[in-house]
Write a protein that holds these residues in place. Structure first.
Motif, PDB file in Angstrom:
ATOM      1  N   GLY A 146     -19.449  16.990  76.362  1.00  0.00           N
ATOM      2  CA  GLY A 146     -18.997  17.965  77.356  1.00  0.00           C
ATOM      3  C   GLY A 146     -18.732  19.319  76.720  1.00  0.00           C
ATOM      4  N   PRO A 147     -18.600  20.346  77.575  1.00  0.00           N
ATOM      5  CA  PRO A 147     -18.501  21.718  77.071  1.00  0.00           C
ATOM      6  C   PRO A 147     -17.229  22.001  76.287  1.00  0.00           C
ATOM      7  N   THR A 148     -16.102  21.325  76.643  1.00  0.00           N
ATOM      8  CA  THR A 148     -14.866  21.649  75.919  1.00  0.00           C
ATOM      9  C   THR A 148     -15.010  21.340  74.438  1.00  0.00           C
ATOM     10  N   VAL A 149     -15.537  20.164  74.110  1.00  0.00           N
ATOM     11  CA  VAL A 149     -15.639  19.799  72.694  1.00  0.00           C
ATOM     12  C   VAL A 149     -16.667  20.684  71.985  1.00  0.00           C
ATOM     13  N   TRP A 150     -17.703  21.093  72.699  1.00  0.00           N
ATOM     14  CA  TRP A 150     -18.665  22.031  72.113  1.00  0.00           C
ATOM     15  C   TRP A 150     -18.020  23.396  71.929  1.00  0.00           C
ATOM     16  N   GLY A 151     -17.153  23.772  72.863  1.00  0.00           N
ATOM     17  CA  GLY A 151     -16.413  25.030  72.723  1.00  0.00           C
ATOM     18  C   GLY A 151     -15.526  24.996  71.485  1.00  0.00           C
ATOM     19  N   LEU A 152     -14.877  23.835  71.235  1.00  0.00           N
ATOM     20  CA  LEU A 152     -14.027  23.718  70.042  1.00  0.00           C
ATOM     21  C   LEU A 152     -14.881  23.863  68.786  1.00  0.00           C
ATOM     22  N   ARG A 153     -16.076  23.265  68.816  1.00  0.00           N
ATOM     23  CA  ARG A 153     -16.971  23.368  67.643  1.00  0.00           C
ATOM     24  C   ARG A 153     -17.369  24.831  67.391  1.00  0.00           C
ATOM     25  N   VAL A 154     -17.758  25.512  68.457  1.00  0.00           N
ATOM     26  CA  VAL A 154     -18.174  26.920  68.310  1.00  0.00           C
ATOM     27  C   VAL A 154     -16.993  27.754  67.806  1.00  0.00           C
ATOM     28  N   ALA A 155     -15.785  27.487  68.341  1.00  0.00           N
ATOM     29  CA  ALA A 155     -14.609  28.261  67.917  1.00  0.00           C
ATOM     30  C   ALA A 155     -14.320  28.040  66.436  1.00  0.00           C
ATOM     31  N   PHE A 220      -2.749  23.682  87.032  1.00  0.00           N
ATOM     32  CA  PHE A 220      -2.570  24.287  88.360  1.00  0.00           C
ATOM     33  C   PHE A 220      -3.253  23.500  89.477  1.00  0.00           C
ATOM     34  N   LEU A 221      -3.772  22.321  89.138  1.00  0.00           N
ATOM     35  CA  LEU A 221      -4.542  21.522  90.110  1.00  0.00           C
ATOM     36  C   LEU A 221      -5.600  22.405  90.785  1.00  0.00           C
ATOM     37  N   ALA A 222      -6.360  23.080  89.945  1.00  0.00           N
ATOM     38  CA  ALA A 222      -7.408  23.982  90.431  1.00  0.00           C
ATOM     39  C   ALA A 222      -8.769  23.299  90.252  1.00  0.00           C
ATOM     40  N   PRO A 223      -9.791  23.767  90.975  1.00  0.00           N
ATOM     41  CA  PRO A 223     -11.100  23.119  90.832  1.00  0.00           C
ATOM     42  C   PRO A 223     -11.677  23.323  89.424  1.00  0.00           C
ATOM     43  N   ALA A 224     -12.427  22.324  88.956  1.00  0.00           N
ATOM     44  CA  ALA A 224     -13.117  22.430  87.664  1.00  0.00           C
ATOM     45  C   ALA A 224     -14.223  23.474  87.781  1.00  0.00           C
ATOM     46  N   PRO A 225     -14.641  24.056  86.647  1.00  0.00           N
ATOM     47  CA  PRO A 225     -15.714  25.054  86.743  1.00  0.00           C
ATOM     48  C   PRO A 225     -17.015  24.431  87.218  1.00  0.00           C
ATOM     49  N   PRO A 226     -17.864  25.206  87.917  1.00  0.00           N
ATOM     50  CA  PRO A 226     -19.170  24.676  88.287  1.00  0.00           C
ATOM     51  C   PRO A 226     -19.931  24.277  87.018  1.00  0.00           C
ATOM     52  N   ARG A 227     -20.777  23.266  87.138  1.00  0.00           N
ATOM     53  CA  ARG A 227     -21.402  22.625  85.983  1.00  0.00           C
ATOM     54  C   ARG A 227     -22.026  23.611  84.983  1.00  0.00           C
ATOM     55  N   ALA A 228     -22.721  24.634  85.502  1.00  0.00           N
ATOM     56  CA  ALA A 228     -23.469  25.508  84.597  1.00  0.00           C
ATOM     57  C   ALA A 228     -22.574  26.510  83.865  1.00  0.00           C
ATOM     58  N   LEU A 234     -20.680  29.379  76.890  1.00  0.00           N
ATOM     59  CA  LEU A 234     -20.855  28.936  75.505  1.00  0.00           C
ATOM     60  C   LEU A 234     -22.117  29.542  74.889  1.00  0.00           C
ATOM     61  N   GLY A 235     -23.171  29.622  75.695  1.00  0.00           N
ATOM     62  CA  GLY A 235     -24.441  30.192  75.215  1.00  0.00           C
ATOM     63  C   GLY A 235     -24.247  31.642  74.784  1.00  0.00           C
ATOM     64  N   GLY A 236     -23.521  32.427  75.606  1.00  0.00           N
ATOM     65  CA  GLY A 236     -23.257  33.833  75.269  1.00  0.00           C
ATOM     66  C   GLY A 236     -22.446  33.949  73.989  1.00  0.00           C
ATOM     67  N   VAL A 237     -21.391  33.124  73.887  1.00  0.00           N
ATOM     68  CA  VAL A 237     -20.527  33.173  72.701  1.00  0.00           C
ATOM     69  C   VAL A 237     -21.325  32.753  71.449  1.00  0.00           C
ATOM     70  N   ALA A 238     -22.120  31.670  71.581  1.00  0.00           N
ATOM     71  CA  ALA A 238     -22.879  31.181  70.423  1.00  0.00           C
ATOM     72  C   ALA A 238     -23.929  32.214  69.992  1.00  0.00           C
ATOM     73  N   ALA A 239     -24.555  32.899  70.966  1.00  0.00           N
ATOM     74  CA  ALA A 239     -25.566  33.908  70.619  1.00  0.00           C
ATOM     75  C   ALA A 239     -24.923  35.035  69.807  1.00  0.00           C
ATOM     76  N   SER A 240     -23.731  35.485  70.234  1.00  0.00           N
ATOM     77  CA  SER A 240     -23.050  36.549  69.483  1.00  0.00           C
ATOM     78  C   SER A 240     -22.603  36.053  68.113  1.00  0.00           C
ATOM     79  N   LEU A 241     -22.155  34.795  68.062  1.00  0.00           N
ATOM     80  CA  LEU A 241     -21.735  34.236  66.769  1.00  0.00           C
ATOM     81  C   LEU A 241     -22.888  34.285  65.762  1.00  0.00           C
TER      82      LEU A 241
END
Ligand code: HEM
Length: 431
Positions: A146-155, A220-228, A234-241
């Motif tokens: 999932g994206p969260t763990v990939w986000g942690l890796r990129v960070a 906040f019991l808010a909706p999860a982000p849309p899948r994409a 992450l793609g934008g952040v990884a490209a800049s990295l």
């Protein structure tokens, strides 16, 4: 993609003393920045090349943000990323080394002896290797998807890159002989811009966006982000990295570096706040919550960071980079981190100290550990200090800078009051 409490496994987290040691460093960094600016007045603050400005920027970037974010990573890697960190007790050694290294860096940057940079490089390098080795192993081994763990890796890769560039700058500043691999093939300005943006976008942006996808729905019991959305971000952040890291090794103009930062900047300062504000508007938990104000402030400031960054690149004014750095470090990341601490610290203290006694004696709830009033005061002081910072940059008078110093020190004191209240109430309930 599901985001819920069920995907968080707090019982697998580190001992409470690990995140708390890192979190408790943050208020002192704010107080130190405030005292430094209050004592110096306008000296060294006219541009981002001034020694007071650089030291204050690192008290924010390292003393406040890096410490809290490393504490949060120790907590999140096992509980959210499914990655148990081996030798977790070493975290206290990491904390001590980073503290010594950060202090030496600030002494060097604020105009102290250049030898301080050598000590800074040694201690920061040791501390970060001691952090990055076990956490890198844990992240590489994690089977979580999932994206969260990939986000942690990129960070974590972003952290490695910003520190590599920062240590290189500090090494050159120390005046020590510079081996060929460390000597800059690019100009000093290129190196500085690449270093700052690796920090702003890959390290801070990478971690804050990944954490938000998890905690906004949860808190906040808010909706999860849309899948994409997380993948696009992450793609934008990884490209800049990748682009900014490459710029550390090849001969590129400072103006090119700005373009390399653009995909990450659009992702974290435009796409991310657009989603977060929409999700918060649709939240199901609608009771009064002062923590929300920090989210609104940070998400409102995010597009201003993009605008200030573009203006700094387009116009040759010494004030614009100061506005840009202030908005990013204090108005966006600083506000988000301050707000998250008001949620995370009570939750962790409750989990470690109160939860084991539930059922056998009366225990405070998470909300009772940190009532709304200190959070509201914390927000008011933080937001007013942001305004004071922008006023001081505009006026550039000694009085205005000293006022900012007082505001920063007050923000640190209130943050200490907030986290201190939680610990005191948690202790009192379980004594
Ligand atoms: C942890 C290790 C770090 C070290 C050793 C370090 C060191 C340095 C050094 C030596 C400079 C150049 C100052 C000069 O020209 O004298 C610098 C600039 C800067 N650093 Fe760091 N830094 C570190 C982390 C960070 C992080 C995590 C951030 C966060 C975003 C950051 C943001 C900046 C900014 C904004 C500048 C000024 C850039 C400019 O105005 O162009 N640094 N750093």
């Amino acid at each position: 993609m599901t985001f819920s409490m069920a995907s968080v496994r707090p019982e697998q987290g580190p001992p409470l003393s690990v995140p708390l040691a890192f979190f408790f460093t943050a208020p002192f960094a704010l107080i130190a920045a405030g005292v430094l600016i209050a004592v110096r007045g306008s000296e060294g603050l006219a541009s981002m090349w001034g020694n007071t400005a650089l030291a204050a920027a690192h008290l924010g970037a390292v003393g406040l943000l890096l410490f809290v974010m490393i504490g949060a990573l120790y907590q999140m890697l096992p509980t959210v990323g499914g990655a148990a960190v081996p030798g977790i007790r070493l975290a206290h050694g990491v904390h001590a080394l980073l503290l010594a290294g950060a202090a030496a860096l600030i002494v060097g940057q604020s105009g102290g002896p250049v030898g301080a940079f050598t000590w800074a490089v040694a201690a920061l390098l040791a501390g970060l290797l001691l952090f990055l080795t076990p956490t890198g192993v844990a992240l590489a081994r994690s089977r979580a998807e999932g994206p969260t763990v990939w986000g942690l890796r990129v960070a974590v890769l972003g952290l490695t890159a910003v520190v590599f560039a920062g240590l290189r700058l500090a090494w050159i500043r120390s005046g020590a002989p510079t081996p060929g691999v460390l000597a800059s093939p690019t100009g000093w300005l290129t190196l500085r811009i690449a270093h700052a943006h690796l920090g702003f976008l890959a390290w801070i942006g990478g971690l804050l966006t990944a954490v938000s996808w998890q905690v906004v729905p949860m808190f906040f019991l808010a909706p999860a982000p849309p899948r994409a959305l997380p993948w696009v971000t992450l793609g934008g952040v990884a490209a800049s990295l990748v682009g900014l890291f490459t710029a550390l090794f090849v001969d590129v103009e400072p103006s090119t570096v700005v373009w390399l930062a653009l995909p990450g900047a659009l992702a974290v300062w435009l796409a991310h706040p657009a989603w977060t504000l929409t999700a918060l508007r649709k939240r199901a938990r609608r009771r009064k919550d002062a923590t929300l104000w920090f989210w609104w402030l940070a998400m409102g400031v995010a597009p201003l960071c993009l605008a200030a960054g573009a203006a700094s690149a387009a116009f040759d004014s010494p004030k614009l980079p100061l506005v840009y750095g202030t908005l990013v470090l204090f108005g966006w990341a600083g506000a988000l981190v301050h707000g998250m601490l008001t949620r995370v610290v009570p939750f962790l203290v409750w989990l470690h100290w109160c939860a084991p006694h539930v059922g056998s004696r009366p225990m405070p709830s998470v909300r009772e550990l940190l009532p709304q009033r200190p959070i509201a005061v914390g927000f008011t002081v933080h937001a007013s200090t942001l305004v004071a910072a922008l006023a001081a940059i505009a006026l550039d008078s000694s009085l205005a800078w000293r006022g900012l110093g007082v505001g920063l020190a007050a923000t640190g004191c209130v943050l200490l009051w907030e986290v201190g209240t939680v610990v005191a109430r948690g202790r009192a309930a379980t004594r």
